[in-house]
Motif scaffolding. Sequence first.
Motif, PDB file in Angstrom:
ATOM      1  N   LEU A 212     -18.661  -7.979 -15.947  1.00  0.00           N
ATOM      2  CA  LEU A 212     -18.647  -6.622 -15.393  1.00  0.00           C
ATOM      3  C   LEU A 212     -18.253  -5.610 -16.464  1.00  0.00           C
ATOM      4  CD1 LEU A 212     -16.915  -7.220 -11.950  1.00  0.00           C
ATOM      5  CD2 LEU A 212     -19.327  -6.677 -12.356  1.00  0.00           C
ATOM      6  N   ASP A 213     -18.629  -4.367 -16.214  1.00  0.00           N
ATOM      7  CA  ASP A 213     -18.283  -3.284 -17.126  1.00  0.00           C
ATOM      8  C   ASP A 213     -16.785  -2.959 -16.988  1.00  0.00           C
ATOM      9  OD1 ASP A 213     -18.917  -0.863 -18.754  1.00  0.00           O
ATOM     10  OD2 ASP A 213     -18.168   0.104 -16.925  1.00  0.00           O
ATOM     11  N   GLU A 214     -16.114  -2.810 -18.114  1.00  0.00           N
ATOM     12  CA  GLU A 214     -14.665  -2.586 -18.088  1.00  0.00           C
ATOM     13  C   GLU A 214     -14.287  -1.306 -17.329  1.00  0.00           C
ATOM     14  OE1 GLU A 214     -12.991  -2.900 -22.021  1.00  0.00           O
ATOM     15  OE2 GLU A 214     -13.769  -4.930 -22.282  1.00  0.00           O
ATOM     16  N   GLY A 215     -15.061  -0.263 -17.549  1.00  0.00           N
ATOM     17  CA  GLY A 215     -14.780   1.005 -16.869  1.00  0.00           C
ATOM     18  C   GLY A 215     -14.899   0.858 -15.364  1.00  0.00           C
ATOM     19  N   TRP A 216     -15.924   0.147 -14.951  1.00  0.00           N
ATOM     20  CA  TRP A 216     -16.134  -0.061 -13.510  1.00  0.00           C
ATOM     21  C   TRP A 216     -14.960  -0.842 -12.915  1.00  0.00           C
ATOM     22  CZ3 TRP A 216     -16.560  -4.042  -9.992  1.00  0.00           C
ATOM     23  CH2 TRP A 216     -17.120  -3.700  -8.751  1.00  0.00           C
ATOM     24  N   VAL A 217     -14.528  -1.866 -13.638  1.00  0.00           N
ATOM     25  CA  VAL A 217     -13.419  -2.695 -13.142  1.00  0.00           C
ATOM     26  C   VAL A 217     -12.151  -1.858 -13.029  1.00  0.00           C
ATOM     27  CG1 VAL A 217     -11.884  -4.626 -13.703  1.00  0.00           C
ATOM     28  CG2 VAL A 217     -14.356  -4.894 -13.945  1.00  0.00           C
ATOM     29  N   LYS A 218     -11.891  -1.056 -14.036  1.00  0.00           N
ATOM     30  CA  LYS A 218     -10.679  -0.233 -14.006  1.00  0.00           C
ATOM     31  C   LYS A 218     -10.726   0.744 -12.834  1.00  0.00           C
ATOM     32  CE  LYS A 218      -7.704   2.726 -16.693  1.00  0.00           C
ATOM     33  NZ  LYS A 218      -7.588   3.638 -17.832  1.00  0.00           N
TER      34      LYS A 218
END
Length: 424
Positions: A212-218
């Motif tokens: 998953l994309d880190e920004g999305w996860v955050k």
Amino acid sequence: MNRETYIGLIDCNNFFVSCECVFDPKLRGRPVGILSNNDGCFIARSDELKALGVAMGAPYFQVKNIVDKHQVIVRSANFSLYSDMSRRVMSILKKAFPRVEIYSIDEAFIHFNALSREEIFEESKAIREKLYKWLGIPVSVGVAKTKTLSKVACRVVKKNKELRSVYLLDNQDDIESVLKGCKAGDIWGIGRQRAKFLESRGIETAYEFLNLDEGWVKQNLSINGLRTLLELKGVSCLELEDVAKNNKSILRSRSFSRPLTDMEDVAQAIAYHVSCVGEALREQNSVTFSIGVFIRTNMHSLGPQYHESVVEYFVEATDYTPDLLAAARAGLEKIFKLGYRYHKAGVFCDHIVPKKGSQLDLFKAQENLVQKDKRMEIMDEITAKYGNKSLFYASIGSNNIWQSKRQRVSPGYTTNWCELKGVR
Ligand SMILES: [Mg+2]
């Protein structure tokens, strides 16, 4: 922080059952189960009992037919034995490794002396053999670059007998193939709530989570979700207190407003956190078998660094703040060292059980407990009514030297009679 070092998770196998086996070797190789307080349900099972399909937490009466049919050996939990054995395990670990973070009664993270991966593997095998030889306790060892991955490695070890209880998971291909076989919810720190959310977005395996994309996860799973993701990618970013937060435990901690060097000042901060933990336990009608204490210096500042934690155990689970205070104080005295500038301290408890039906210490009078409960009830009532500065434990002290700067905090409009909003 050196991010290239390895972290090992030492996890005692079927710990409570293993403790019983040490003193009664006949139990080895047999289906054995340990019952919770009041002999309600199974809280530990030998491999042989697991193979019979008895689940963790299964109520005794529901599986009585299996117990009878297979002559399952059933024991009531003996927490004083288990906590003493735990203390021995941990002290052997502490002598063998430069840094040990005790995570629960039967789990600890270790940091290695050795540098090469071959030596680390050898050290892991050696400690496993030592614990078995000296204490009779079998353990599994999962080693990786981060705590979260060492947890994953430990899971793999337990499922694969041919690994002989030690697994070093640091090769990217291996990590990916292991994560493909793991549900996202099985990853430590993801939890049921987050797993559900991920599933609703079509993310089922830990491998899918990894991509998953880190920004999305955050954005969707908060900073803690991002930390878990980074840990799976091999970036070490979890401290012990983050770990405790992820578990079903209670944790209270805070950074100091300025570095502290005196034990009594640190002790006051610890006492304050303990009183909060006591309140939290009583609020949720639970009691704890252990209380952990940690202290540490500021890793981002210059000067000598020190971090240490300790867990103290109770024979009888408790929510009585004075007992918690005494244990935490004893713990602090064991780990406190002069000559460091302490930046943060906290307390945590795992092994929390419902208060109803919790085990009573036979050597203590019942009356005593009723009195203790009454005392806590009065204390909680007063602090709820008049704010937590109205009545507090002497050990917390009143100079509050450790407290974070909160000069800009708004009044306790709804929680403190003295700070009610005035109406003209
Ligand atoms: Mg275990």
